[in-house]
Design a protein around this motif. Structure first.
Motif, PDB file in Angstrom:
ATOM      1  N   PHE A 295       3.989  -5.854   0.501  1.00  0.00           N
ATOM      2  CA  PHE A 295       3.637  -4.984  -0.629  1.00  0.00           C
ATOM      3  C   PHE A 295       2.465  -4.139  -0.173  1.00  0.00           C
ATOM      4  O   PHE A 295       1.415  -4.695   0.185  1.00  0.00           O
ATOM      5  CB  PHE A 295       3.204  -5.818  -1.843  1.00  0.00           C
ATOM      6  N   LEU A 296       2.658  -2.828  -0.116  1.00  0.00           N
ATOM      7  CA  LEU A 296       1.647  -1.963   0.492  1.00  0.00           C
ATOM      8  C   LEU A 296       1.132  -0.935  -0.515  1.00  0.00           C
ATOM      9  O   LEU A 296       1.906  -0.112  -1.024  1.00  0.00           O
ATOM     10  CB  LEU A 296       2.322  -1.262   1.688  1.00  0.00           C
ATOM     11  N   ASP A 297      -0.157  -1.040  -0.833  1.00  0.00           N
ATOM     12  CA  ASP A 297      -0.784  -0.026  -1.701  1.00  0.00           C
ATOM     13  C   ASP A 297      -0.917   1.264  -0.886  1.00  0.00           C
ATOM     14  O   ASP A 297      -1.100   1.202   0.332  1.00  0.00           O
ATOM     15  CB  ASP A 297      -2.168  -0.547  -2.131  1.00  0.00           C
ATOM     16  N   ILE A 298      -0.823   2.409  -1.516  1.00  0.00           N
ATOM     17  CA  ILE A 298      -0.917   3.654  -0.736  1.00  0.00           C
ATOM     18  C   ILE A 298      -2.373   4.043  -0.495  1.00  0.00           C
ATOM     19  O   ILE A 298      -2.761   4.419   0.600  1.00  0.00           O
ATOM     20  CB  ILE A 298      -0.164   4.805  -1.445  1.00  0.00           C
ATOM     21  N   ASN A 299      -3.201   3.917  -1.557  1.00  0.00           N
ATOM     22  CA  ASN A 299      -4.614   4.313  -1.399  1.00  0.00           C
ATOM     23  C   ASN A 299      -5.445   3.162  -0.851  1.00  0.00           C
ATOM     24  O   ASN A 299      -6.117   2.462  -1.590  1.00  0.00           O
ATOM     25  CB  ASN A 299      -5.189   4.735  -2.750  1.00  0.00           C
TER      26      ASN A 299
ATOM     27  N   THR B  96      13.448  -2.945  10.092  1.00  0.00           N
ATOM     28  CA  THR B  96      14.206  -3.520   8.977  1.00  0.00           C
ATOM     29  C   THR B  96      13.377  -4.289   7.951  1.00  0.00           C
ATOM     30  O   THR B  96      13.826  -4.467   6.820  1.00  0.00           O
ATOM     31  CB  THR B  96      15.285  -4.490   9.526  1.00  0.00           C
ATOM     32  N   ILE B  97      12.205  -4.684   8.308  1.00  0.00           N
ATOM     33  CA  ILE B  97      11.447  -5.501   7.351  1.00  0.00           C
ATOM     34  C   ILE B  97      11.217  -4.748   6.038  1.00  0.00           C
ATOM     35  O   ILE B  97      10.840  -3.570   6.049  1.00  0.00           O
ATOM     36  CB  ILE B  97      10.093  -5.950   7.971  1.00  0.00           C
ATOM     37  N   PRO B  98      11.494  -5.392   4.896  1.00  0.00           N
ATOM     38  CA  PRO B  98      11.299  -4.674   3.630  1.00  0.00           C
ATOM     39  C   PRO B  98       9.812  -4.401   3.360  1.00  0.00           C
ATOM     40  O   PRO B  98       9.000  -5.322   3.412  1.00  0.00           O
ATOM     41  CB  PRO B  98      11.863  -5.621   2.569  1.00  0.00           C
ATOM     42  N   VAL B  99       9.517  -3.128   3.137  1.00  0.00           N
ATOM     43  CA  VAL B  99       8.143  -2.743   2.787  1.00  0.00           C
ATOM     44  C   VAL B  99       8.197  -2.013   1.444  1.00  0.00           C
ATOM     45  O   VAL B  99       8.937  -1.040   1.285  1.00  0.00           O
ATOM     46  CB  VAL B  99       7.519  -1.826   3.873  1.00  0.00           C
ATOM     47  N   ILE B 100       7.445  -2.556   0.490  1.00  0.00           N
ATOM     48  CA  ILE B 100       7.481  -1.986  -0.873  1.00  0.00           C
ATOM     49  C   ILE B 100       6.179  -1.221  -1.120  1.00  0.00           C
ATOM     50  O   ILE B 100       5.089  -1.774  -0.925  1.00  0.00           O
ATOM     51  CB  ILE B 100       7.604  -3.119  -1.937  1.00  0.00           C
ATOM     52  N   ALA B 101       6.324   0.036  -1.534  1.00  0.00           N
ATOM     53  CA  ALA B 101       5.122   0.842  -1.823  1.00  0.00           C
ATOM     54  C   ALA B 101       4.666   0.567  -3.247  1.00  0.00           C
ATOM     55  O   ALA B 101       5.479   0.415  -4.152  1.00  0.00           O
ATOM     56  CB  ALA B 101       5.455   2.322  -1.673  1.00  0.00           C
ATOM     57  N   GLN B 102       3.353   0.519  -3.413  1.00  0.00           N
ATOM     58  CA  GLN B 102       2.798   0.352  -4.766  1.00  0.00           C
ATOM     59  C   GLN B 102       1.888   1.538  -5.025  1.00  0.00           C
ATOM     60  O   GLN B 102       0.934   1.741  -4.269  1.00  0.00           O
ATOM     61  CB  GLN B 102       1.885  -0.857  -4.806  1.00  0.00           C
ATOM     62  N   THR B 103       2.183   2.310  -6.059  1.00  0.00           N
ATOM     63  CA  THR B 103       1.254   3.416  -6.373  1.00  0.00           C
ATOM     64  C   THR B 103       1.054   3.510  -7.871  1.00  0.00           C
ATOM     65  O   THR B 103       1.783   2.882  -8.645  1.00  0.00           O
ATOM     66  CB  THR B 103       1.804   4.795  -5.927  1.00  0.00           C
ATOM     67  N   ALA B 104       0.098   4.331  -8.213  1.00  0.00           N
ATOM     68  CA  ALA B 104      -0.138   4.542  -9.644  1.00  0.00           C
ATOM     69  C   ALA B 104       0.786   5.622 -10.175  1.00  0.00           C
ATOM     70  O   ALA B 104       0.834   5.893 -11.353  1.00  0.00           O
ATOM     71  CB  ALA B 104      -1.586   4.948  -9.839  1.00  0.00           C
ATOM     72  N   SER B 105       1.533   6.255  -9.273  1.00  0.00           N
ATOM     73  CA  SER B 105       2.355   7.381  -9.713  1.00  0.00           C
ATOM     74  C   SER B 105       3.829   7.009  -9.847  1.00  0.00           C
ATOM     75  O   SER B 105       4.388   6.371  -8.968  1.00  0.00           O
ATOM     76  CB  SER B 105       2.213   8.521  -8.709  1.00  0.00           C
TER      77      SER B 105
END
Ligand code: ADP
Length: 684
Positions: A608-612, A631-640
């Protein structure tokens, strides 16, 4: 012898005086220039001399014949062109024993049209007993004189007309010249007349008013040197003045009192070879333009700062909200006490309100600055309606309106083929806003949402109808303006920002449609908006993905390691708590660099990767991860939640994008989708 009497030579017989007279008269009769006609007592012609026949254009026989019914061959007029009745014709008047003296008559031959202007005289010849014997008519042809007179008259008239015309034209010219002079003297536009060498120059009063230079100043000096002291500029201006280029040219002029003013000039050539320059003073306009440009730049700068500020605030508010909403969701599970549950509901409701307010403000500032970008795709109209129905269910809870139902009205025969080429997120935002208002401002009855196809306009007309409190007529004009609210604001259920409809209007117009409404106070409202449509028979891949069933059951991830890169302590704690029940092993990185290090030194199954993030941002971190592992799943987390940001993270290589605050069910469905079977058995 008988003498033969001598024969006298035969002498001509003496001619009697009567015979001589007869012959002479006959000769006069035949050769007279005037026409003579002798008329019988029955009115017919007894004899006419050649002149009379000539005037009438007849032979003698014809003349005798015509005299039996003269009316059918001639018409007579007086010189005023009044027709003379038959019984007043000269011949008839003579029959009536009248004498005629020099009467001017026009005789027209009906067949040939020949016109004879003549003077008639005539006399009856009577016996001793006053009986009519015959009449003599004298006709003098005066056609030539009359025609000459008429020509003369015509010419006189023409001359008169010409004269009048000349006078008129002269007057007009004088008037125009006066008008022109008045205009030249009073117009606040500089007018300069100059020869090719720009030596003989005349200027109007405006030149003096604007620049101070007058015609006296330039009697002994060169205006070009006075007004353009810089030789380079002067030669450029002179070149322009003789070039006759079309359009205006901006030129800086030196005034008599030494100021430099901005002027704009155009040139034309006049018929005598000279040229006319027309100039205006644009100093004030230029100054205004500059002020405006500066003001615009300043406003844009301020707007940009404001937008950046709003976006920053939005981010700053979202992050703690993320924790507040997440923790209250977690607490809901453990709290048993009803009062406390109530408190938690209040926290959730108010938190969501705050998020909506933030979203509205960010949207509005984007729309106001023309910064709103759309993410256009083909969407099926029924997806839109279905999502609206789902949202209505949660809105009912939110506004505590379990008793109000949503009625959906879609034209079944058509909807299968209707696709809208649009931004689903934004269109849904409009529809949800209208439905939400309809519910918010309705106490009893129902809410109806539907659409019609308008083939003639090539659009779909959506409507949202309610049976609520309605809007007063006097408020109608202001409904789509920002911050306008028309109902009691102290009641919880009516809370709002007054931005919703202003945003809807902006968005609908951005999508190519129009929005309007009808409303009656106390009876309800109908909001309409249109959207252009296309007709297809296929769906976009994207849309079929949207239909994918979500699995939000608890995933069991005992043997997996999840890396959370999050610099906000509370956001991390919340995610960590939510993951607790999944039994996953969690690694925490507070900076981008730490995330890269942890990734490199551990066997990680999902990120789980925050952008800022500080040091390296989320995009830099994923770049590093993807260089090792595709291939590893990477999930972006943002306020937008904007489609634009979702696209940006997809392009950067993220598998999925979640918007903070993430809910438990969303977190679980993401984990169920992206964790491999062997880690998360039996929950697929
Ligand atoms: P908000 O609802 O957040 O106040 P909106 O811009 O959505 O802001 O609406 C502006 C105002 O218009 C509302 O405050 C309300 O007074 C009125 N309004 C909007 N929709 C309706 C409706 N369906 N029925 C009655 N009034 C409405």
């Amino acid at each position: 012898m008988a003498t033969i009497p001598k024969q006298e030579p035969s002498k001509p017989k003496p001619v009697s005086a009567e015979t001589i007279l007869d012959d002479s008269l006959s000769m006069v009769f035949e050769n007279l220039d005037d026409g003579v006609m002798i008329i019988n007592s029955d009115g017919t012609l007894l004899k006419a001399n050649p002149a009379a026949l000539r005037f009438h254009g007849l032979y003698e026989k014809e003349a005798l014949l015509y005299s039996e019914s003269p009316r059918s061959h001639f018409v007579m007029y007086d010189f005023e062109y009044n027709e003379i009745p038959f019984n007043s014709w000269p011949s008839n008047r003579i029959l009536k024993k009248e004498t005629i003296e020099n009467e001017k008559i026009i005789v027209v031959n009906k067949e040939t049209g020949k016109k004879l202007y003549a003077r008639f005289s005539g006399k009856p010849q009577l016996d001793e007993s006053d009986n009519f014997l015959f009449g003599v008519l004298f006709i003098k042809d005066i056609s030539e004189q009359v025609n000459a007179l008429m020509e003369l008259e015509k010419e006189k008239n023409n001359r008169l007309i010409d004269h009048q015309n000349i006078n008129y034209i002269q007057q007009q010219l004088d008037g125009n010249r006066q008008l022109l002079q008045t205009i030249i003297d009073t117009i606040p536009v500089m007018i300069v007349i100059y020869d090719k060498r720009i030596k003989q120059v005349t200027m109007n009063k405006a030149v003096e008013e604007i620049t101070g230079w007058n015609n006296e100043d330039i009697q002994n000096a060169d205006i070009m040197e006075l007004a353009y002291p810089d030789p380079e500029i002067r030669s450029e201006v002179m070149q322009y003045m003789n070039s006759l280029e079309p359009g205006f040219k901006d030129i800086i002029m030196r005034t008599k009192d030494g100021r430099d003013i901005e002027t704009s000039w155009a040139n034309v050539k006049i018929s005598d070879g000279r040229q006319v320059g027309v100039g205006i003073d644009i100093t004030q306009r230029k100054k205004l333009e500059n002020d405006l440009i500066q003001a615009k730049e300043k406003a844009e700068k301020e707007n940009k700062v404001q937008t950046a500020f709003i976006q920053n605030i939005s981010h700053e508010v979202r992050t703690p909200m993320n924790s507040i909403l997440g923790f209250s969701e977690l607490l809901q599970k453990s709290v048993e006490n009803e009062t406390e549950k109530h408190y938690l509901d209040a926290i959730t409701y108010n938190g969501q309100q705050l998020l909506r307010l933030i979203n509205d403000i960010v949207d509005f500032s984007r729309l106001d600055n023309n910064e709103m970008t759309l993410s256009i795709e083909n969407i099926h109209i029924m997806d839109l309606i279905n999502q609206t129905q789902n949202q209505f269910t949660s809105l009912k809870k939110k506004y505590n309106k379990a008793h109000i139902d949503l009625h959906v009205n879609s034209p079944v025969e058509n909807h299968k083929h209707i696709f809208l080429y649009t931004d689903l997120y934004r269109l849904q935002q409009v529809l949800t806003n209208l439905v939400s208002n309809a519910l918010k401002y309705t106490e009893k009855g129902e809410v109806e949402v539907g659409y019609y196809m308008r083939k003639n306009k090539q659009d779909v007309l959506f409507y949202v109808k309610d049976t609520g409190i309605g809007i007063k007529k006097e408020d109608h004009d202001r409904v789509f303006r920002r911050f306008n609210r028309f109902h009691r604001t102290n009641e919880t259920e009516f809370r709002g920002t007054g931005l919703g409809l202003a945003i809807c209007k902006h968005l609908v117009e951005l999508l190519g449609g129009k929005i309007w409404f009808e409303s009656e106070n106390g009876k309800g409202s109908v909001f309409y908006f249109s959207h252009p449509f296309t007709i297809h028979n296929h769906r976009d891949k994207k849309n079929s993905q949207q239909e994918e069933q979500k699995n939000d059951s608890l995933p069991i991830l005992e043997n997996s390691t999840i890396l959370i890169a999050e610099d906000d302590e509370f956001s991390f704690k919340m995610l960590n708590y939510m993951l607790k029940e999944t039994k996953a092993h969690v690694l925490h990185a507070e900076t981008g660099q730490e995330a890269v290090d942890l990734w490199k030194n551990n066997s990680v199954d999902l990120v789980f990767l925050d952008i800022n993030l500080p040091e390296l941002n989320g995009y830099q971190v994923i770049k590093s991860i993807r260089s090792d592992n595709k291939t590893i799943p990477v999930i972006a987390q943002t306020a937008s939640a904007l489609p634009r940001d979702k696209k940006k993270s997809a392009d950067a290589g993220f598998n999925h994008h979640v918007t903070k605050p993430i809910s438990m069910s969303e977190l679980y469905s993401v984990l169920n989708k992206y964790t491999p079977d062997e880690i998360n058995p039996g929950e697929k």
